[in-house]
Design a protein around this motif. Structure first.
Motif, short mmCIF file in Angstrom:
data_model
loop_
_atom_site.label_atom_id
_atom_site.label_comp_id
_atom_site.label_asym_id
_atom_site.label_seq_id
_atom_site.Cartn_x
_atom_site.Cartn_y
_atom_site.Cartn_z
N ASP A 97 1.80 -1.68 -4.79
CA ASP A 97 0.66 -1.23 -4.88
C ASP A 97 0.02 -1.45 -5.93
O ASP A 97 0.42 -2.41 -6.62
CB ASP A 97 0.57 0.47 -4.67
CG ASP A 97 -0.69 0.94 -3.95
OD1 ASP A 97 -1.74 0.44 -4.11
OD2 ASP A 97 -0.58 1.67 -2.81
N GLY A 124 0.82 -1.10 0.01
CA GLY A 124 -0.02 0.02 0.06
C GLY A 124 0.85 1.27 0.11
O GLY A 124 0.40 2.29 0.68
N ASN A 154 1.08 -2.87 5.25
CA ASN A 154 0.28 -1.53 5.62
C ASN A 154 -0.88 -1.34 4.68
O ASN A 154 -1.74 -0.48 4.93
CB ASN A 154 1.38 -0.03 5.13
CG ASN A 154 0.73 1.09 4.70
OD1 ASN A 154 0.27 1.62 5.92
ND2 ASN A 154 0.30 1.49 3.65
N PRO A 172 -1.56 3.14 14.78
CA PRO A 172 -1.80 4.50 14.76
C PRO A 172 -3.29 4.93 15.09
O PRO A 172 -4.15 4.16 14.93
CB PRO A 172 -1.55 4.83 13.31
CG PRO A 172 -1.01 3.56 12.51
CD PRO A 172 -1.64 2.23 13.52
N TYR A 178 -13.32 -3.31 9.75
CA TYR A 178 -12.11 -2.71 10.17
C TYR A 178 -11.70 -3.04 11.48
O TYR A 178 -10.42 -3.32 11.74
CB TYR A 178 -12.48 -1.04 10.24
CG TYR A 178 -11.34 -0.16 10.42
CD1 TYR A 178 -10.28 -0.06 9.23
CD2 TYR A 178 -10.85 0.14 11.52
CE1 TYR A 178 -9.11 0.64 9.34
CE2 TYR A 178 -9.50 1.06 11.62
CZ TYR A 178 -9.08 1.13 10.41
OH TYR A 178 -7.70 1.92 10.64
N ILE A 225 -1.84 -7.77 -3.47
CA ILE A 225 -1.25 -8.73 -2.09
C ILE A 225 -2.39 -9.86 -1.81
O ILE A 225 -2.04 -10.81 -1.04
CB ILE A 225 -0.85 -7.80 -0.91
CG1 ILE A 225 -2.10 -7.03 -0.37
CG2 ILE A 225 0.36 -6.99 -1.16
CD1 ILE A 225 -1.85 -6.66 1.19
N THR A 226 -3.55 -9.82 -2.43
CA THR A 226 -4.54 -10.83 -2.24
C THR A 226 -4.24 -12.08 -3.06
O THR A 226 -5.02 -13.15 -2.96
CB THR A 226 -5.96 -10.40 -2.32
OG1 THR A 226 -6.26 -10.06 -3.78
CG2 THR A 226 -6.01 -9.03 -1.50
N LEU A 254 -0.54 6.88 4.18
CA LEU A 254 0.40 6.85 5.22
C LEU A 254 1.83 5.87 4.39
O LEU A 254 2.93 5.98 4.96
CB LEU A 254 -0.25 5.93 6.31
CG LEU A 254 -0.82 6.63 7.04
CD1 LEU A 254 -1.45 6.14 8.45
CD2 LEU A 254 -0.14 8.16 7.51
N THR A 284 1.56 3.69 -1.98
CA THR A 284 1.22 4.97 -2.70
C THR A 284 0.17 5.78 -1.90
O THR A 284 -0.39 6.49 -2.47
CB THR A 284 1.28 4.91 -3.98
OG1 THR A 284 -0.01 3.91 -4.40
CG2 THR A 284 2.24 4.34 -5.03
N LYS A 344 -7.95 -5.06 12.03
CA LYS A 344 -7.13 -4.48 12.84
C LYS A 344 -6.80 -5.14 14.06
O LYS A 344 -5.65 -5.29 14.59
CB LYS A 344 -7.52 -3.18 13.14
CG LYS A 344 -7.48 -2.03 12.03
CD LYS A 344 -6.34 -2.34 11.16
CE LYS A 344 -6.43 -1.71 9.78
NZ LYS A 344 -4.86 -1.71 9.19
N1 LIG Z 1 -5.25 7.28 7.82
C1 LIG Z 1 -5.55 6.88 8.89
O1 LIG Z 1 -6.17 7.96 9.74
C2 LIG Z 1 -5.40 5.70 9.60
C3 LIG Z 1 -5.46 5.33 10.92
C4 LIG Z 1 -5.09 4.22 11.46
C5 LIG Z 1 -4.52 3.14 10.76
N2 LIG Z 1 -4.37 3.36 9.56
C6 LIG Z 1 -3.94 2.35 8.77
O2 LIG Z 1 -2.75 2.48 8.17
C7 LIG Z 1 -2.61 1.96 6.84
C8 LIG Z 1 -2.61 2.90 5.58
O3 LIG Z 1 -3.77 3.97 5.62
P1 LIG Z 1 -4.12 5.01 4.53
O4 LIG Z 1 -4.73 6.04 5.30
O5 LIG Z 1 -2.68 5.41 4.17
O6 LIG Z 1 -4.96 4.18 3.56
P2 LIG Z 1 -4.94 4.40 2.00
O7 LIG Z 1 -6.27 3.94 1.61
O8 LIG Z 1 -4.51 5.91 1.92
O9 LIG Z 1 -3.74 3.35 1.28
C9 LIG Z 1 -4.05 2.02 1.26
C10 LIG Z 1 -3.24 1.82 0.20
O10 LIG Z 1 -3.42 0.47 -0.09
C11 LIG Z 1 -3.24 -0.04 -1.48
N3 LIG Z 1 -4.12 -1.69 -1.69
C12 LIG Z 1 -5.57 -1.62 -1.52
N4 LIG Z 1 -5.56 -3.04 -1.58
C13 LIG Z 1 -4.39 -3.45 -2.07
C14 LIG Z 1 -4.07 -4.75 -2.72
N5 LIG Z 1 -4.96 -5.74 -2.82
N6 LIG Z 1 -2.61 -4.95 -3.13
C15 LIG Z 1 -1.76 -3.79 -2.88
N7 LIG Z 1 -2.21 -2.84 -2.39
C16 LIG Z 1 -3.47 -2.46 -2.17
C17 LIG Z 1 -4.39 1.26 -1.99
O11 LIG Z 1 -4.24 1.05 -3.27
C18 LIG Z 1 -3.70 2.38 -1.22
O12 LIG Z 1 -2.72 2.59 -1.99
C19 LIG Z 1 -3.90 1.12 6.80
O13 LIG Z 1 -3.70 -0.39 7.06
C20 LIG Z 1 -4.96 1.79 7.63
O14 LIG Z 1 -5.86 0.91 8.19
C21 LIG Z 1 -4.73 4.61 8.91
#
Ligand SMILES: NC(=O)c1ccc[n+]([C@@H]2O[C@H](COP(=O)([O-])OP(=O)(O)OC[C@H]3O[C@@H](n4cnc5c(N)ncnc54)[C@H](O)[C@@H]3O)[C@@H](O)[C@H]2O)c1
Length: 275
Positions: free
Chosen positions: A41, A17, A95, A216, A186, A69-70, A22, A19, A190
């Motif tokens: 990604d 993930g 991530n 986080p 979710y 990744i699935t 986070l 791009t 998690k």
């Molecule tokens: N943003 C927040 O507030 C927050 C808070 C707590 C935890 N998190 C966790 O942090 C992590 C990143 O969050 P984020 O906000 O950057 O999310 P995001 O949606 O911006 O990024 C997730 C990335 O995962 C990629 N992705 C989805 N399915 C995929 C697959 N099958 N194979 C490969 N890549 C895939 C997406 O294309 C995307 O770029 C997540 O696990 C999220 O649950 C985020």
């Protein structure tokens, strides 16, 4: 040397993930501390653009691949490719998360448990939990064959530690059936990630593979004023995180600075889960 404790020079670190919001911050920190970020990604174009950005800024040799990744075959083939190219993998950041787009105008809100679609449940678990398992199986196994072992960091959430307070998401103007909630998937993903972390922390401990989870709290990202008011009241520091506030902890968890950290579940949430 003490001053190099947090450095990641000459390490090859896979980020899923990479791009996303986070993922980009994680990859930047990894590049800045000297490692080669291996970006995974779903869009090769976005990955290539981001790898170029990292290489221009940090001379990082970042490289990336479109890997779902699935899809176990894609992950295994990619792990084999990385070993052929670099000879080893030193770290993995699980991530990636599913971010389903809903397009329904029904009279019941799709996020509510009683309406939540099995398809979305399956997709969320497939990416967040099964995807993390598949990555541990293939990249993690390669880390276990590395002479020096390595570090796996699983990204959970404060909602892996506590239940969501659904009042945060409620909207005064809506009927009960239309009130949005944090989806059940979710919490399950998690919390599951924490179980995966504990399992892995013991599984390859004798190979010097450490595995820890980061939990986080929420990140400021175009949220409504009313949501911000409600959520910040639940956080002792009275604010959400900035997207770059997880970088330091990630570097610590990946580097020798945390060489005795294993099986730990690290909340970084402004104190939300302390109350
Ligand atoms: N943003 C927040 O507030 C927050 C808070 C707590 C935890 N998190 C966790 O942090 C992590 C990143 O969050 P984020 O906000 O950057 O999310 P995001 O949606 O911006 O990024 C997730 C990335 O995962 C990629 N992705 C989805 N399915 C995929 C697959 N099958 N194979 C490969 N890549 C895939 C997406 O294309 C995307 O770029 C997540 O696990 C999220 O649950 C985020």
């Amino acid at each position: 040397m003490l001053e190099d404790l947090f450095r990641l020079d000459n390490k090859f670190i896979v980020i899923t993930g990479a791009t996303g919001l986070l993922g980009r911050k994680h990859a930047k920190a990894i590049a800045c501390y000297g490692a080669v970020p291996i970006l995974l990604d779903l869009s090769q174009k976005k990955i290539d653009d981001f790898a170029n950005e990292l290489n221009d800024k940090y001379d990082a040799n970042a490289i990336g691949f479109e890997v779902d990744i699935t899809n176990e075959k894609m992950v295994k083939d990619n792990a084999d490719k990385l070993i052929a190219k670099f000879g080893r993998i030193d770290g993995l950041v699980n991530n990636a998360a599913n971010n389903p787009q809903f397009n329904d105008s029904s009279k019941k809100h799709h996020t509510r448990l009683e309406n939540f679609s099995l398809d979305i449940w399956n997709q969320d678990l497939a990416v967040g939990l099964t995807g993390a398992f598949i990555c541990c199986k293939h990249y993690g196994y390669q880390i276990s064959k590395n002479k020096k072992g390595g570090s796996i960091v699983n990204i959970s959430s404060d909602l892996g530690l506590i239940a969501p307070d659904q009042n945060l998401y409620s909207q005064k103007s809506l009927d009960a059936d239309l009130q949005p909630v944090k989806p059940v998937s979710y919490s399950v993903v998690k919390t599951g990630i924490i179980g995966l972390t504990r399992y892995l922390a013991t599984y390859w401990a004798n190979k010097n593979v450490r595995c820890n989870a980061m939990c986080p709290g929420g990140v400021e990202n175009n949220l409504s004023a009313s949501f911000m008011k409600k959520v910040t009241a639940k956080i002792p520091m009275n604010r959400l995180a900035k997207a770059n506030e997880y970088q330091g902890t990630l570097i610590w968890m990946l580097s020798d600075a945390s060489s005795y950290l294993n099986g730990s579940i690290i909340a970084i949430d402004g104190g939300r889960t302390t109350w």
